[in-house]
Write a protein that holds these residues in place. Structure first.
Motif, PDB file in Angstrom:
ATOM      1  N   ARG A  40      79.633 -17.799  83.955  1.00 38.57           N
ATOM      2  CA  ARG A  40      80.988 -17.919  83.229  1.00 38.57           C
ATOM      3  C   ARG A  40      80.768 -19.133  82.268  1.00 38.57           C
ATOM      4  O   ARG A  40      81.375 -19.148  80.894  1.00 38.57           O
ATOM      5  CB  ARG A  40      81.892 -18.389  84.069  1.00 38.57           C
ATOM      6  CG  ARG A  40      82.620 -17.027  84.652  1.00 38.57           C
ATOM      7  CD  ARG A  40      84.092 -17.517  85.525  1.00 38.57           C
ATOM      8  NE  ARG A  40      83.417 -17.150  86.931  1.00 38.57           N
ATOM      9  CZ  ARG A  40      83.980 -17.865  87.916  1.00 38.57           C
ATOM     10  NH1 ARG A  40      85.222 -18.435  87.804  1.00 38.57           N
ATOM     11  NH2 ARG A  40      83.570 -17.537  89.245  1.00 38.57           N
ATOM     12  N   GLU A  43      79.165 -17.960  78.951  1.00 42.01           N
ATOM     13  CA  GLU A  43      80.284 -17.294  78.164  1.00 42.01           C
ATOM     14  C   GLU A  43      81.278 -18.341  77.523  1.00 42.01           C
ATOM     15  O   GLU A  43      81.368 -18.116  76.329  1.00 42.01           O
ATOM     16  CB  GLU A  43      81.225 -16.433  79.244  1.00 42.01           C
ATOM     17  CG  GLU A  43      80.665 -15.258  79.736  1.00 42.01           C
ATOM     18  CD  GLU A  43      81.600 -14.532  80.654  1.00 42.01           C
ATOM     19  OE1 GLU A  43      81.231 -13.233  80.704  1.00 42.01           O
ATOM     20  OE2 GLU A  43      82.216 -15.074  81.353  1.00 42.01           O
ATOM     21  N   ARG A  44      81.708 -19.301  78.221  1.00 33.16           N
ATOM     22  CA  ARG A  44      82.657 -20.263  77.398  1.00 33.16           C
ATOM     23  C   ARG A  44      81.542 -20.789  76.426  1.00 33.16           C
ATOM     24  O   ARG A  44      82.289 -21.210  75.172  1.00 33.16           O
ATOM     25  CB  ARG A  44      82.897 -21.364  78.388  1.00 33.16           C
ATOM     26  CG  ARG A  44      84.085 -22.483  77.936  1.00 33.16           C
ATOM     27  CD  ARG A  44      84.191 -23.513  78.942  1.00 33.16           C
ATOM     28  NE  ARG A  44      82.992 -24.404  79.008  1.00 33.16           N
ATOM     29  CZ  ARG A  44      82.788 -25.410  78.002  1.00 33.16           C
ATOM     30  NH1 ARG A  44      83.520 -25.186  76.836  1.00 33.16           N
ATOM     31  NH2 ARG A  44      81.822 -26.079  78.301  1.00 33.16           N
ATOM     32  N   HIS A  48      80.283 -15.547  73.913  1.00 34.09           N
ATOM     33  CA  HIS A  48      79.931 -14.054  74.355  1.00 34.09           C
ATOM     34  C   HIS A  48      80.072 -13.595  75.671  1.00 34.09           C
ATOM     35  O   HIS A  48      79.723 -14.419  76.605  1.00 34.09           O
ATOM     36  CB  HIS A  48      78.369 -13.984  74.153  1.00 34.09           C
ATOM     37  CG  HIS A  48      77.967 -14.277  72.816  1.00 34.09           C
ATOM     38  ND1 HIS A  48      78.159 -13.617  71.790  1.00 34.09           N
ATOM     39  CD2 HIS A  48      76.852 -15.031  72.233  1.00 34.09           C
ATOM     40  CE1 HIS A  48      77.549 -14.087  70.613  1.00 34.09           C
ATOM     41  NE2 HIS A  48      76.771 -14.978  70.998  1.00 34.09           N
ATOM     42  N   ARG A  49      80.965 -12.891  75.823  1.00 35.80           N
ATOM     43  CA  ARG A  49      81.160 -12.230  77.108  1.00 35.80           C
ATOM     44  C   ARG A  49      80.135 -11.405  77.949  1.00 35.80           C
ATOM     45  O   ARG A  49      79.425 -10.783  77.160  1.00 35.80           O
ATOM     46  CB  ARG A  49      82.437 -11.330  77.092  1.00 35.80           C
ATOM     47  CG  ARG A  49      83.735 -11.782  76.651  1.00 35.80           C
ATOM     48  CD  ARG A  49      85.004 -11.160  76.493  1.00 35.80           C
ATOM     49  NE  ARG A  49      84.650  -9.596  76.403  1.00 35.80           N
ATOM     50  CZ  ARG A  49      85.500  -8.772  76.882  1.00 35.80           C
ATOM     51  NH1 ARG A  49      86.784  -8.951  76.806  1.00 35.80           N
ATOM     52  NH2 ARG A  49      85.167  -7.445  76.500  1.00 35.80           N
ATOM     53  N   SER A  50      80.041 -11.635  79.041  1.00 38.97           N
ATOM     54  CA  SER A  50      78.866 -10.949  79.890  1.00 38.97           C
ATOM     55  C   SER A  50      78.858  -9.755  79.811  1.00 38.97           C
ATOM     56  O   SER A  50      77.723  -9.114  79.350  1.00 38.97           O
ATOM     57  CB  SER A  50      79.079 -11.401  81.427  1.00 38.97           C
ATOM     58  OG  SER A  50      78.050 -10.809  82.298  1.00 38.97           O
ATOM     59  N   GLU A  51      79.845  -8.861  79.819  1.00 36.33           N
ATOM     60  CA  GLU A  51      79.880  -7.562  79.595  1.00 36.33           C
ATOM     61  C   GLU A  51      79.475  -6.878  78.251  1.00 36.33           C
ATOM     62  O   GLU A  51      79.340  -5.737  77.913  1.00 36.33           O
ATOM     63  CB  GLU A  51      81.338  -6.762  80.138  1.00 36.33           C
ATOM     64  CG  GLU A  51      82.427  -7.181  79.263  1.00 36.33           C
ATOM     65  CD  GLU A  51      83.145  -8.613  80.190  1.00 36.33           C
ATOM     66  OE1 GLU A  51      84.242  -8.562  79.642  1.00 36.33           O
ATOM     67  OE2 GLU A  51      82.528  -9.144  80.829  1.00 36.33           O
ATOM     68  N   ASP A  52      79.860  -7.903  77.126  1.00 37.91           N
ATOM     69  CA  ASP A  52      79.191  -7.602  75.858  1.00 37.91           C
ATOM     70  C   ASP A  52      77.874  -7.763  75.625  1.00 37.91           C
ATOM     71  O   ASP A  52      77.156  -7.258  74.518  1.00 37.91           O
ATOM     72  CB  ASP A  52      80.271  -8.272  74.878  1.00 37.91           C
ATOM     73  CG  ASP A  52      81.452  -8.011  75.086  1.00 37.91           C
ATOM     74  OD1 ASP A  52      81.953  -6.849  75.369  1.00 37.91           O
ATOM     75  OD2 ASP A  52      82.192  -8.864  74.495  1.00 37.91           O
TER      76      ASP A  52
END
Length: 148
Positions: A40, A43-44, A48-52
């Motif tokens: 997380r 991501e912050r 960039h979001r993990s799923e992306d």
């Protein structure tokens, strides 16, 4: 400790974490790497979001990588190819924040990245340098002698 414990530890860590696999060309030379896992905080920090980004390459996620002053693919690949638990560090600036980047590999062709936010430290260093320059100019340009 079991694997779930370590996954929870990484997910809750106060530093950004990402795990990657090297992508070699037909001659075995590294040309990119793929995102396998991020936490997380990663991501912050990166936006960039993990799923992306999971399963995508670094060049896909950061298309401007070829324009950077530092060869991130070469830097990380060298460590991943040597294997072992070697640790190397480098400074990275992104969106006004500074990070100490630590890269290590415990399995050949794979590597992990830890990003530690050192923005406050860098701002403090820059402020000290600014103050030092200011006082040097005052002493250099003073119309009368200054003594202590």
């Amino acid at each position: 400790m079991n694997e779930q414990h370590y996954k929870t530890l990484i997910e809750q860590a106060p530093f950004a974490y990402a795990h990657h696999r090297i992508i070699p060309d037909e001659t075995g030379n590294p040309v990119d790497f793929v995102f396998l896992e991020v936490n997380r905080e990663f991501e912050r920090v990166t936006g960039h979001r993990s799923e992306d980004i999971k399963g995508r390459t670094f060049r896909e996620v950061e298309p401007g990588v070829k324009d950077l002053d530092f060869d991130w693919i070469g830097f990380c690949s060298k460590i991943a190819l040597e294997g072992g638990s070697e640790v190397s560090s480098h400074l990275w600036e992104k969106q006004g924040h500074y990070y100490r980047v630590t890269v290590f590999s415990e399995k050949k062709m794979h590597f992990s990245v830890l990003l530690f936010d050192i923005t406050d430290q860098k701002i403090s260093e820059k402020q000290k340098q600014k103050e030092e320059r200011k006082y040097r100019l005052i002493f250099k340009n003073a119309p009368h002698g200054i003594f202590h």
